[in-house]
Design a protein around this motif. Structure first.
Motif: not given
Length: 486
Positions: A73-75, A339-345, A446-451
């Motif tokens: 569900k979260a995925a 989004p799945m890479y946000i926790p990693q970074l 956050l995933s969509e607001s990167v520079e």
């Protein structure tokens, strides 16, 4: 084809370590002392010490799963492909390893006794103050790389000796920070083809395995892309190799984590000339996907799964027949970090701490409210369509939530020996349920607001060349390699 060239035009990490703008880590055998726990970051990522440090620790490979992001569900909410979804059982098993350690196993003295090969009598040793300043031998470096400055000097000298003046220096300067001297030979391509044939005879192929092989083989080349970009902007900038960061938090007061040990291993650190430190993470997008069209049935697919891009449609790869073939499908890069890479970074930024120079760092200062590392750069690189550089800024409120939910995972499942059920955080009701939904929404934002830092066209990415200078002759598939040699 069933012979994808995973190492196509890849420059190996062992050679990148000799680059004049790259600061490598010393061989593990030269480390004989750990002034602090955080000094374990000087063990290379291919070392057994690096593997050992993961025992019972929540590192970036387990963070997304422990947060529940890879549950169905979260995925789905985050847009994570089904092929990358998995339950929290793996993270649960990893974190339970911490409960099985003997008393004192994680003390600084015991870690030093276990990890430091340099303690062996007769080993070449480094003083702790030069861990991050070790360099390979000059002869090896000169064999592999010639700096752009040296090339420019040599060109000026040659023109002077020939009675000519060099007109526009800038226009005629070398396009990268250093010239890579080695070129691949045709015989090496032949050997790769033979090796790949042996591998396929002994193991089942799959797109997931192909993605991993491509990513590992191309990692150093993508780090070099970042090096050339940032060092060209500021010649004082250097790229630093780094091991596992975050062990310095083991003894710090982290109530939200409920005693959970954390760690992260960025692909490298960008140390800018102005003192700014950024995490560097590279993602190499594999161009090889299953060919769903039978050679004799044009326009017809052999299964019902439609591949939207090369990140999807791999969940049945383990059942594919040995004769299944690959096709090339490189895709245009998006201006976003999945989004799945946000926790990693975020975990990497947290674990890097305040400084790269650990000789001026104490464990207590890792909890400083004003950390030096406040951003991460991700390089998303393709095989044929260039690379995009994206920057994600550190978000303290998101990190606080990450700690909260990781602490929940440890207290509710790890400490109680209860295996987490499907959608273990999603199904919560009340205030915790609302809090988790807001956490997921924050992650999407956050995933969509990167520079976007920059875009590097395919032709401007530094890669290894064929010995005769024809880069286009190094194919993505190895089928035809060596056919004319009998």
């Amino acid at each position: 084809s069933n012979k994808p060239s995973f190492f196509r035009r890849a420059i190996p990490l062992a050679h990148l370590r000799n680059h004049p703008n790259f600061q490598p880590l010393p061989p593990p055998s030269m480390i004989h002392h750990l002034p602090t726990k955080e000094h374990v970051r000087y063990f290379r990522q291919e070392s057994w010490q690096w593997d050992y440090l993961h025992r019972g620790r929540c590192t970036t490979s387990q963070t997304a799963a422990a947060l529940g992001f890879l549950e169905p569900k979260a995925a789905e909410f985050l847009g994570i492909p089904r092929s990358l979804q998995r339950g929290g059982g793996g993270a649960w098993e990893r974190l339970r390893e911490d409960l099985m350690k003997s008393d004192g196993e994680d003390s600084l003295s015991e870690m030093e006794r276990i990890l430091c090969e340099g303690r062996v009598v007769g080993a070449v040793r480094l003083d702790a103050s030069v861990f991050g300043k070790w360099r390979p031998g000059s002869k090896e470096t000169e064999r592999l790389w010639i700096s752009a400055e040296e090339l420019q000097r040599n060109r000026k000298l040659q023109n002077k000796n020939n009675g000519r003046t060099l007109g526009n220096d800038k226009a005629r300067s070398f396009p990268f920070m250093a010239k890579y001297n080695l070129k691949i030979k045709q015989d090496e391509l032949n050997e790769r083809k033979i090796s790949l044939q042996r591998q396929r005879a002994n193991s089942m192929s799959s797109p997931m395995r192909a993605r991993m092989q491509w990513g590992n083989a191309q990692e150093a080349t993508s780090i070099l892309t970042a090096l050339n970009y940032f060092c060209s902007m500021d010649e004082r900038t250097t790229i630093h190799e780094i091991g596992m960061c975050g062990a310095g938090f083991d003894d710090a007061d982290q109530d939200l984590l409920n005693g959970l040990k954390i760690g992260a291993s960025p692909d490298a650190l960008i140390c800018h000339g102005n003192g700014t430190v950024e995490v560097l993470e590279v993602k190499n997008h594999c161009p090889f996907v299953w060919n769903n069209r039978h050679p004799k049935q044009k326009g017809k697919r052999t299964n019902k799964h439609k591949h939207h891009d090369n990140r999807q449609g791999e969940d049945q790869s383990s059942n594919q027949p040995q004769g299944r073939q690959y096709m090339i499908r490189d895709f245009d890069l998006e201006r976003k970090i999945p989004p799945m890479y946000i926790p990693q970074l975020m975990m990497e930024m947290l674990c890097v701490g305040d400084s790269v120079d650990l000789d001026n760092l104490t464990n207590s200062s890792l909890t400083n409210s004003n950390p030096t590392c406040t951003s991460a750069v991700m390089v998303r690189q393709t095989a044929t369509k260039g690379a995009i550089l994206l920057r994600l800024y550190r978000d303290e409120s998101w990190i606080t939530e990450m700690k909260y939910w990781l602490g929940k995972f440890k207290s509710k499942y790890v400490n109680t020996s209860i295996i987490p059920p499907d959608n273990f955080f999603w199904n919560k009701v009340g205030s915790d349920g609302d809090r988790y939904q807001k956490f997921l929404q924050h992650t999407k934002e956050l995933s969509e607001s990167v520079e976007q830092v920059g875009f590097i066209p395919h032709g401007k990415i530094q890669r290894v060349m064929l010995e005769n200078g024809g880069s286009g002759e190094i194919p993505l598939f190895l089928d035809s390699v060596g056919d004319d040699i009998e």
